[in-house]
Design an enzyme around this catalytic site. Sequence first.
Site, PDB file in Angstrom:
ATOM      1  N   ASP A  41       0.802  -1.236   0.000  1.00 25.69           N
ATOM      2  CA  ASP A  41       0.000   0.000   0.000  1.00 25.69           C
ATOM      3  C   ASP A  41       0.827   1.275   0.000  1.00 25.69           C
ATOM      4  OD1 ASP A  41      -2.242  -1.527   0.023  1.00 25.69           O
ATOM      5  OD2 ASP A  41      -2.571  -1.365   2.184  1.00 25.69           O
ATOM      6  N   HIS A 244      30.538   3.821  -5.584  1.00 30.41           N
ATOM      7  CA  HIS A 244      29.092   4.003  -5.421  1.00 30.41           C
ATOM      8  C   HIS A 244      28.664   3.804  -3.969  1.00 30.41           C
ATOM      9  CE1 HIS A 244      28.469   3.161  -9.998  1.00 30.41           C
ATOM     10  NE2 HIS A 244      28.896   4.366  -9.746  1.00 30.41           N
ATOM     11  N   ASP A 261      29.027  13.406  -3.317  1.00 28.80           N
ATOM     12  CA  ASP A 261      28.534  13.446  -4.698  1.00 28.80           C
ATOM     13  C   ASP A 261      27.024  13.566  -4.589  1.00 28.80           C
ATOM     14  OD1 ASP A 261      27.744  13.017  -7.317  1.00 28.80           O
ATOM     15  OD2 ASP A 261      29.129  11.341  -7.653  1.00 28.80           O
ATOM     16  N   ASP A 272      24.559  17.428 -10.914  1.00 33.33           N
ATOM     17  CA  ASP A 272      25.458  16.347 -10.493  1.00 33.33           C
ATOM     18  C   ASP A 272      26.786  16.980 -10.086  1.00 33.33           C
ATOM     19  OD1 ASP A 272      26.769  13.963 -10.131  1.00 33.33           O
ATOM     20  OD2 ASP A 272      26.620  13.293 -12.215  1.00 33.33           O
ATOM     21  N   HIS A 351      37.479   5.329 -13.626  1.00 34.82           N
ATOM     22  CA  HIS A 351      36.257   5.676 -14.358  1.00 34.82           C
ATOM     23  C   HIS A 351      36.576   6.744 -15.409  1.00 34.82           C
ATOM     24  CE1 HIS A 351      35.747   9.456 -12.054  1.00 34.82           C
ATOM     25  NE2 HIS A 351      35.928   8.774 -10.938  1.00 34.82           N
ATOM     26  N   HIS A 355      29.843  12.324 -18.367  1.00 36.50           N
ATOM     27  CA  HIS A 355      28.689  11.732 -19.052  1.00 36.50           C
ATOM     28  C   HIS A 355      27.734  12.852 -19.418  1.00 36.50           C
ATOM     29  CE1 HIS A 355      26.594  12.247 -15.170  1.00 36.50           C
ATOM     30  NE2 HIS A 355      27.695  11.782 -14.606  1.00 36.50           N
ATOM     31  N   HIS A 362      22.603  10.111 -16.061  1.00 37.32           N
ATOM     32  CA  HIS A 362      23.415   9.651 -17.198  1.00 37.32           C
ATOM     33  C   HIS A 362      22.480   9.788 -18.398  1.00 37.32           C
ATOM     34  CE1 HIS A 362      26.426   7.184 -14.559  1.00 37.32           C
ATOM     35  NE2 HIS A 362      26.318   8.429 -14.200  1.00 37.32           N
ATOM     36  N   GLU A 385      34.345  15.134 -14.251  1.00 40.65           N
ATOM     37  CA  GLU A 385      34.492  14.574 -12.909  1.00 40.65           C
ATOM     38  C   GLU A 385      35.688  13.645 -12.731  1.00 40.65           C
ATOM     39  OE1 GLU A 385      31.471  11.574 -11.956  1.00 40.65           O
ATOM     40  OE2 GLU A 385      30.369  12.213 -13.731  1.00 40.65           O
ATOM     41  N   TYR A 389      41.550   7.660  -6.341  1.00 42.97           N
ATOM     42  CA  TYR A 389      41.103   6.826  -5.223  1.00 42.97           C
ATOM     43  C   TYR A 389      42.240   5.872  -4.864  1.00 42.97           C
ATOM     44  CZ  TYR A 389      37.077   8.593  -7.722  1.00 42.97           C
ATOM     45  OH  TYR A 389      36.218   9.418  -8.393  1.00 42.97           O
ATOM     46  N   ARG A 406      37.196  13.285  -5.604  1.00 43.20           N
ATOM     47  CA  ARG A 406      36.595  13.533  -6.915  1.00 43.20           C
ATOM     48  C   ARG A 406      36.067  14.968  -6.900  1.00 43.20           C
ATOM     49  NH1 ARG A 406      33.643   9.427  -7.324  1.00 43.20           N
ATOM     50  NH2 ARG A 406      31.591  10.150  -6.649  1.00 43.20           N
ATOM     51  N   GLU A 408      33.557  17.332  -9.324  1.00 47.86           N
ATOM     52  CA  GLU A 408      32.633  17.180 -10.450  1.00 47.86           C
ATOM     53  C   GLU A 408      31.808  18.448 -10.644  1.00 47.86           C
ATOM     54  OE1 GLU A 408      29.580  14.138  -9.942  1.00 47.86           O
ATOM     55  OE2 GLU A 408      29.275  14.068 -12.115  1.00 47.86           O
TER      56      GLU A 408
HETATM   57  N1  GLY Z   1      26.455  10.869  -9.421  1.00 46.50           N
HETATM   58  C1  GLY Z   1      26.535   9.995 -10.504  1.00 46.50           C
HETATM   59  C2  GLY Z   1      27.701  10.271 -11.347  1.00 46.50           C
HETATM   60  O1  GLY Z   1      28.532  11.071 -10.976  1.00 46.50           O
HETATM   61  O2  GLY Z   1      27.829   9.755 -12.420  1.00 46.50           O
HETATM   62 MN    MN Z   2      28.423  12.347 -12.712  1.00 51.15          MN
HETATM   63 MN    MN Z   3      28.142  12.620  -9.460  1.00 50.01          MN
END
Ligand code: GLY
Ligand code: MN
Ligand code: MN
Length: 439
Positions: A41, A244, A261, A272, A351, A355, A362, A385, A389, A406, A408
Site C-alpha cells: 500500500d 558508489h 557526490d 550532479d 572511471h 557523461h 546519465h 568529474e 582513489y 573527486r 565534479e
Molecule cells: N552521481 C553519478 C555520477 O557522478 O555519475
Molecule cells: Mn556524474
Molecule cells: Mn556525481
Amino acid sequence: MTDDIRTDPSVFAARRAELARRMKQGVAIIPTAPERMRNRDSDYLYRYDSYFYYLTGFPEPEGVLLIVAGDKPRSILFCRDKNAERELWEGFRWGPEAARERFQIDEAASINALDTQAVKLLADQPSIHYAPGADAGWDARIMGWLNAVRAQSRAGVVAPAEIHDVRIALDEMRLHKDASEAATMRRAADISARAHIRAMQATRPGSMEYQIEAELLYEFRRHGAQFPAYWPIVAGGANACILHYRENDKKLAAGDLLLIDAGCELDGYASDITRTFPVSGKFSAEQRDIYELVLASQYAAIDTIKPGASWDAPHQAALKTLVQGFIDLGLCQGSVDKVIETEDYRRFYMHRTGHWLGLDVHDAGEYKIHGEWRALEPGMMLTVEPGCYIRPADNVPERFWNIGVRIEDDALVTADGCEIITHATPKSVQDIEALVGQG
Ligand code: GLY
Ligand code: MN
Ligand code: MN
C-alpha cells in the site's frame, strides 16, 4: 499541482512537432512510467518517464502520448479521467479535457479508451515508433494492437510493416538542450551548489555521514527541488574509495576527507556535483597534493570543452594531468605514455571523466558515431568529474592510503567554449578551508 508548471507548453509542442518531422510518417507511442510499490500500500514517490515528460510536460502516471506524423501531424494524450473519489484520497487529476487545454495537446482522451483508439489509429499506417524492449508489458500490448490491426486485413486494412526505435530520434533531440532546459538546469545547479555549501559548513569531526546527507536533502527540498537526482554519496575517509558508496552511516573522523557526490532534480532535470574536503577544515600535505592534482586535471579537462572538440578530449586531458601527477608523487613509475598504455593508472583512476546530463543523470545521447567519439556541439550538457582513489596496497606509500578525491561540475557547451553551470560550488583549497565547519 495545477499552477506550478513552469515551462511554457509551447516548448513541448515544438518538441512533438520536431519528432513528427524526424519520423516523417507513422505513429509514435510514448508511455510514461508506471507507479511502483515500495511496500504494501505504499508506493515509491512517483517520477514520470523522461521521454514522455520531454514531449508533454505532463506529470501524472497512466499517461500515454501518441503522435501521428505526416503532412498534418497531430498528438493525442491519453490520461486518467477526473475521479472525485480517487482525487479525495490521492489528489488532483487533470482529466483529458483540462489536460488538453493546459498542455496544448491537439487531442486528449481517457486512458480507458487507449486500446480501442490505438488500433484505429494504427490502421493503414506504414510504421510504429516506440522503445522496443524497454518494457515487456508495453512490448506485448503494442504487439496486441498490431495483431488487432492485422486481423482486419480482409476488410482491406493494412497494418504497419515497420517498427522503429523512437529513442534514436529522441536521444539526439534530448542531447541538445534548448533554452528552457538550460535555464532549468542552471536553477537545479544553483540549488545543489547551496546544498554543498551547507554540507561543508555543517561538517565537523564526530558528525555522522547521514547527518550531512540530511543537510543536503534539506537544502534541495527547501528550494523546491522535487527529488535528489540520485541518492547522495556522503563518503568519509576510506569510504570515498568506494565509487558508489551509499550507506552514509559512518562517523566522520578528524584527519579524514569527506567526498560528497550529490545533486538535486528540479522539474525533471538533474544536477550532479562532487566536492571533497577535509572533515576538520584543513587538508594534510598528502591530501592537498592529491586534491590539487585532481583539481588541475579538472581544469585541464574543462579547457578542452568547445564546439568541435571530441567527446574524449576532456577525458584525455584529465588523464594526462593525473598520470603526470601520479608519476611526480611516486604512485606510478615510468613515462606518461607508458603509464597510459599499460593502464597502470587504473589502480587510482578507474572511471571516465564525464557523461551527458539532462532529464536523466546519465542522460540520453550517443557518445560515438560510426565508431568515432562524437564532436561537442553548443547546447550539449556534460559532467567533468576526474578523481583519484588510493586504496591500501603494498606498492603504494602508506601516507596516501584511503585518500579518495573527486571533483565534479556540470558544463554546458556554448558557441566558443563552455559555461560551468555549477560554478557557485567552492572548490579552491582556500575557499574550502574557509567554509568547512563554519556553519
Ligand atoms: N552521481 C553519478 C555520477 O557522478 O555519475
Ligand atoms: Mn556524474
Ligand atoms: Mn556525481
